[in-house]
Design a protein around this motif. Structure first.
Motif, PDB file in Angstrom:
ATOM      1  N   LEU A  76     -45.437  97.143   6.796  1.00  0.00           N
ATOM      2  CA  LEU A  76     -45.095  96.037   7.687  1.00  0.00           C
ATOM      3  C   LEU A  76     -45.081  96.500   9.148  1.00  0.00           C
ATOM      4  O   LEU A  76     -45.585  95.804  10.037  1.00  0.00           O
ATOM      5  CB  LEU A  76     -43.744  95.446   7.299  1.00  0.00           C
ATOM      6  N   THR A  80     -47.532  95.212  12.378  1.00  0.00           N
ATOM      7  CA  THR A  80     -46.982  94.573  13.578  1.00  0.00           C
ATOM      8  C   THR A  80     -47.088  95.430  14.829  1.00  0.00           C
ATOM      9  O   THR A  80     -46.781  94.966  15.922  1.00  0.00           O
ATOM     10  CB  THR A  80     -45.491  94.212  13.370  1.00  0.00           C
ATOM     11  N   LYS A  83     -48.782  94.321  18.346  1.00  0.00           N
ATOM     12  CA  LYS A  83     -48.017  93.504  19.296  1.00  0.00           C
ATOM     13  C   LYS A  83     -47.148  94.390  20.175  1.00  0.00           C
ATOM     14  O   LYS A  83     -46.973  94.133  21.357  1.00  0.00           O
ATOM     15  CB  LYS A  83     -47.154  92.487  18.555  1.00  0.00           C
TER      16      LYS A  83
END
Length: 172
Positions: A76, A80, A83
């Motif tokens: 995960l 991410t 960003k």
């Protein structure tokens, strides 16, 4: 066109260029050492938390399951991180470092440790990818391979110091 031996810079010349590159950017040394310290602490924590849980009667199957949950957090985090890279690196790296330190303290708690592992996986992934991005971004391409090797060397030196130190503390 491939350069001849006379046209290629010598090993010594290459090392001198790398040294000057690092000296021009002290931030690189700080990032390399900071990342090495945190990542080495995580590796050490994995080793000792497994022993701690085994001594508390937790089965290897359950420990493996908990580490699988941590790996899910890492996945995960990896998904991410793009960003994060677009935002202010310094603030994020410091924040991640603080959170990792807190998670390392909480990991021994019977219930909270499970959640701390997931968060550690997530943060570890964010930290590693972000640090490597910052380091790669800061280095000229002709010096990148050498300076990434220097980064690996920092990690190895930190491991040489940290592992016996933690072992000694564990024996107390």
């Amino acid at each position: 066109k491939q350069r001849t031996k006379e046209e290629r810079p010598s090993f010594k010349h290459h090392l001198i260029l790398s040294y000057h590159e690092i000296i021009k950017q002290p931030k690189l040394i700080v990032l390399m050492i900071f990342g090495s310290l945190l990542l080495t602490s995580l590796i050490t924590a994995h080793y000792y938390i497994s022993i701690y849980w085994l001594n508390r009667g937790v089965s290897l199957t359950l420990i493996s399951f908990w580490f699988m949950i941590q790996s899910s957090g890492s996945i995960l985090g990896g998904l991410t991180v793009s960003k994060l890279i677009k935002s202010n690196h310094t603030v994020w790296v410091k924040g991640i470092g603080i959170l990792i330190s807190l998670c390392l303290w909480v990991i021994i708690h019977p219930t909270l440790g499970f959640y701390a592992l997931f968060l550690l996986g997530f943060l570890d992934s964010l930290l590693y990818v972000t640090l490597m991005h910052i380091i790669n971004e800061s280095i000229q391409s002709h010096q990148r391979a050498t300076l990434l090797s220097v980064n690996s060397m920092f990690f190895s030196v930190v491991m040489i110091v940290i592992f016996p130190l933690f072992g000694y503390i564990a024996e107390l």
